[in-house]
Design a protein around this motif. Structure first.
Motif, PDB file in Angstrom:
ATOM      1  N   ILE A  20       0.834  -1.200   0.000  1.00 56.65           N
ATOM      2  CA  ILE A  20       0.000   0.000   0.000  1.00 56.65           C
ATOM      3  C   ILE A  20       0.871   1.252   0.000  1.00 56.65           C
ATOM      4  O   ILE A  20       0.627   2.205  -0.748  1.00 56.65           O
ATOM      5  N   VAL A  21       1.893   1.255   0.838  1.00 51.18           N
ATOM      6  CA  VAL A  21       2.817   2.389   0.911  1.00 51.18           C
ATOM      7  C   VAL A  21       3.459   2.643  -0.451  1.00 51.18           C
ATOM      8  O   VAL A  21       3.570   3.790  -0.903  1.00 51.18           O
ATOM      9  N   ALA A  22       3.858   1.572  -1.128  1.00 51.18           N
ATOM     10  CA  ALA A  22       4.486   1.707  -2.449  1.00 51.18           C
ATOM     11  C   ALA A  22       3.498   2.266  -3.470  1.00 51.18           C
ATOM     12  O   ALA A  22       3.836   3.165  -4.257  1.00 51.18           O
ATOM     13  N   LYS A  23       2.276   1.762  -3.466  1.00 61.43           N
ATOM     14  CA  LYS A  23       1.272   2.220  -4.430  1.00 61.43           C
ATOM     15  C   LYS A  23       0.902   3.689  -4.233  1.00 61.43           C
ATOM     16  O   LYS A  23       0.635   4.406  -5.198  1.00 61.43           O
ATOM     17  N   LEU A  24       0.881   4.121  -2.977  1.00 63.78           N
ATOM     18  CA  LEU A  24       0.485   5.502  -2.670  1.00 63.78           C
ATOM     19  C   LEU A  24       1.646   6.480  -2.740  1.00 63.78           C
ATOM     20  O   LEU A  24       1.458   7.689  -2.616  1.00 63.78           O
ATOM     21  N   GLY A  25       2.865   5.941  -2.901  1.00 67.91           N
ATOM     22  CA  GLY A  25       4.037   6.803  -2.995  1.00 67.91           C
ATOM     23  C   GLY A  25       4.412   7.450  -1.678  1.00 67.91           C
ATOM     24  O   GLY A  25       4.980   8.547  -1.658  1.00 67.91           O
ATOM     25  N   LEU A  26       4.122   6.774  -0.559  1.00 71.81           N
ATOM     26  CA  LEU A  26       4.459   7.306   0.755  1.00 71.81           C
ATOM     27  C   LEU A  26       5.882   6.923   1.124  1.00 71.81           C
ATOM     28  O   LEU A  26       6.462   5.998   0.542  1.00 71.81           O
ATOM     29  N   ASP A  27       6.451   7.626   2.116  1.00 70.00           N
ATOM     30  CA  ASP A  27       7.774   7.223   2.576  1.00 70.00           C
ATOM     31  C   ASP A  27       7.624   6.037   3.528  1.00 70.00           C
ATOM     32  O   ASP A  27       6.519   5.638   3.900  1.00 70.00           O
ATOM     33  N   ASN A  28       8.735   5.451   3.915  1.00 70.29           N
ATOM     34  CA  ASN A  28       8.704   4.211   4.677  1.00 70.29           C
ATOM     35  C   ASN A  28       8.656   4.392   6.189  1.00 70.29           C
ATOM     36  O   ASN A  28       8.817   3.422   6.925  1.00 70.29           O
ATOM     37  N   LYS A  29       8.442   5.632   6.657  1.00 71.38           N
ATOM     38  CA  LYS A  29       8.322   5.820   8.098  1.00 71.38           C
ATOM     39  C   LYS A  29       7.084   5.085   8.592  1.00 71.38           C
ATOM     40  O   LYS A  29       6.040   5.094   7.939  1.00 71.38           O
ATOM     41  N   PRO A  30       7.164   4.448   9.762  1.00 69.94           N
ATOM     42  CA  PRO A  30       6.052   3.638  10.269  1.00 69.94           C
ATOM     43  C   PRO A  30       4.731   4.394  10.372  1.00 69.94           C
ATOM     44  O   PRO A  30       3.661   3.812  10.244  1.00 69.94           O
ATOM     45  N   THR A  31       4.791   5.703  10.617  1.00 67.16           N
ATOM     46  CA  THR A  31       3.562   6.473  10.828  1.00 67.16           C
ATOM     47  C   THR A  31       2.951   7.018   9.543  1.00 67.16           C
ATOM     48  O   THR A  31       1.818   7.493   9.556  1.00 67.16           O
ATOM     49  N   SER A  32       3.657   6.951   8.429  1.00 67.88           N
ATOM     50  CA  SER A  32       3.188   7.605   7.202  1.00 67.88           C
ATOM     51  C   SER A  32       1.834   7.079   6.737  1.00 67.88           C
ATOM     52  O   SER A  32       0.931   7.849   6.401  1.00 67.88           O
ATOM     53  N   LEU A  33       1.677   5.758   6.728  1.00 73.38           N
ATOM     54  CA  LEU A  33       0.426   5.176   6.260  1.00 73.38           C
ATOM     55  C   LEU A  33      -0.712   5.478   7.231  1.00 73.38           C
ATOM     56  O   LEU A  33      -1.839   5.752   6.814  1.00 73.38           O
ATOM     57  N   SER A  34      -0.428   5.459   8.513  1.00 72.38           N
ATOM     58  CA  SER A  34      -1.445   5.768   9.511  1.00 72.38           C
ATOM     59  C   SER A  34      -1.952   7.201   9.350  1.00 72.38           C
ATOM     60  O   SER A  34      -3.158   7.467   9.402  1.00 72.38           O
ATOM     61  N   ILE A  35      -1.033   8.118   9.128  1.00 68.50           N
ATOM     62  CA  ILE A  35      -1.421   9.512   8.918  1.00 68.50           C
ATOM     63  C   ILE A  35      -2.246   9.652   7.645  1.00 68.50           C
ATOM     64  O   ILE A  35      -3.273  10.325   7.628  1.00 68.50           O
ATOM     65  N   TRP A  36      -1.815   9.009   6.563  1.00 72.63           N
ATOM     66  CA  TRP A  36      -2.546   9.071   5.297  1.00 72.63           C
ATOM     67  C   TRP A  36      -3.953   8.507   5.471  1.00 72.63           C
ATOM     68  O   TRP A  36      -4.933   9.098   5.010  1.00 72.63           O
ATOM     69  N   ALA A  37      -4.063   7.373   6.160  1.00 74.95           N
ATOM     70  CA  ALA A  37      -5.368   6.737   6.351  1.00 74.95           C
ATOM     71  C   ALA A  37      -6.311   7.630   7.149  1.00 74.95           C
ATOM     72  O   ALA A  37      -7.494   7.767   6.822  1.00 74.95           O
ATOM     73  N   ASN A  38      -5.789   8.262   8.192  1.00 73.13           N
ATOM     74  CA  ASN A  38      -6.626   9.139   9.010  1.00 73.13           C
ATOM     75  C   ASN A  38      -7.054  10.373   8.233  1.00 73.13           C
ATOM     76  O   ASN A  38      -8.177  10.847   8.370  1.00 73.13           O
ATOM     77  N   LEU A  39      -6.164  10.901   7.421  1.00 78.67           N
ATOM     78  CA  LEU A  39      -6.477  12.100   6.647  1.00 78.67           C
ATOM     79  C   LEU A  39      -7.519  11.809   5.583  1.00 78.67           C
ATOM     80  O   LEU A  39      -8.271  12.677   5.164  1.00 78.67           O
ATOM     81  N   ASN A  40      -7.582  10.538   5.139  1.00 77.31           N
ATOM     82  CA  ASN A  40      -8.486  10.175   4.050  1.00 77.31           C
ATOM     83  C   ASN A  40      -9.633   9.270   4.488  1.00 77.31           C
ATOM     84  O   ASN A  40     -10.317   8.691   3.657  1.00 77.31           O
ATOM     85  N   LYS A  41      -9.878   9.184   5.804  1.00 80.33           N
ATOM     86  CA  LYS A  41     -10.894   8.242   6.285  1.00 80.33           C
ATOM     87  C   LYS A  41     -12.289   8.561   5.755  1.00 80.33           C
ATOM     88  O   LYS A  41     -13.138   7.666   5.684  1.00 80.33           O
ATOM     89  N   ALA A  42     -12.529   9.800   5.384  1.00 80.32           N
ATOM     90  CA  ALA A  42     -13.848  10.152   4.854  1.00 80.32           C
ATOM     91  C   ALA A  42     -14.159   9.400   3.558  1.00 80.32           C
ATOM     92  O   ALA A  42     -15.319   9.231   3.196  1.00 80.32           O
ATOM     93  N   HIS A  43     -13.128   8.954   2.853  1.00 78.80           N
ATOM     94  CA  HIS A  43     -13.321   8.270   1.565  1.00 78.80           C
ATOM     95  C   HIS A  43     -13.312   6.752   1.688  1.00 78.80           C
ATOM     96  O   HIS A  43     -13.526   6.060   0.706  1.00 78.80           O
ATOM     97  N   LEU A  44     -13.016   6.226   2.865  1.00 79.14           N
ATOM     98  CA  LEU A  44     -12.845   4.773   3.008  1.00 79.14           C
ATOM     99  C   LEU A  44     -14.169   4.064   3.269  1.00 79.14           C
ATOM    100  O   LEU A  44     -15.065   4.629   3.847  1.00 79.14           O
TER     101      LEU A  44
END
Length: 210
Positions: free
Chosen positions: A186-210
């Motif tokens: 998922i991190v690779a597909k979204l182009g996020l960096d590999n920090k452990p928190t990056s995906l969590s932050i992205w998911a929270n910022l976009n939860k309205a669309h999930l």
């Protein structure tokens, strides 16, 4: 609570109000500033656990400070407060690993809850922001989600609920290793960096669309 905090805002009344409120709640306010340059210098010098920053300040914006913290591997977690409802700003906040994003009109009501989330490595974004993003005419979030499989979308939704890999594995009856593999994809597909928190932050910022 001994959480060390630096606060910066170029509006003296809000700065004083937040400082007094958080001090009354037992938080350790180690420094305050009215411009971005002074705020960043305080972060470098004092290394607080959290920095609460206005987005728009003289000399350095809150986003520029967040970018500097990320670039220089500073461990201070950034919470942004703002009047702005611009999707581009949310995108930059995600990019710079901002942990919290609060609208100023709800700052006093939400800041304590936000800090408690962030201290536990759980991102927090105002409900109003989620509502705004859900009605935004821009489709960047939806295009990102289209890159993910149904299994990956389910995992991202669970991540947005601040569930750990262990929690997700138990809920989906799969191994933690499988969850972590999904997370990496998922991190690779979204182009996020590999920090452990990056995906969590992205998911929270976009939860309205999930």
């Amino acid at each position: 609570m001994n959480t060390s905090i630096v606060i910066a805002d170029d509006h003296p009344l809000l700065l004083r109000g937040l400082t007094d409120f958080l001090t009354s709640k037992g938080f350790n306010i180690v420094g305050s500033a009215t411009d971005g340059k002074a705020a960043y210098n305080l972060i470098v010098k004092l290394k607080p656990e959290i920095a609460i920053l206005d987005i728009r300040m003289p000399y350095k914006t809150g986003l520029e400070i967040a970018e500097e913290c990320l670039k220089n591997n500073l461990n201070t977690k950034v919470i942004l407060i703002t009047f702005d409802k611009e999707e581009e700003l949310f995108e930059q906040a995600r990019k710079f690993n901002v942990y919290g994003y609060i609208l100023k009109e709800f700052a006093i009501e939400e800041i304590e809850t936000c800090i408690k989330h962030v201290v536990n490595n759980k991102p927090y974004f105002s409900e109003e922001i989620a509502s705004f993003l859900n009605t935004s005419p821009l489709n960047s979030h939806l295009k990102d989600l289209e890159k993910l499989t149904k299994s990956e979308l389910r995992i991202v939704k669970l991540i947005s609920e601040n569930k750990t890999s262990q929690d997700i594995a138990e809920e989906l009856s799969i191994s933690v290793r499988t969850v972590d593999k999904h997370r990496s994809n998922i991190v690779a597909k979204l182009g996020l960096d590999n920090k452990p928190t990056s995906l969590s932050i992205w998911a929270n910022l976009n939860k309205a669309h999930l």
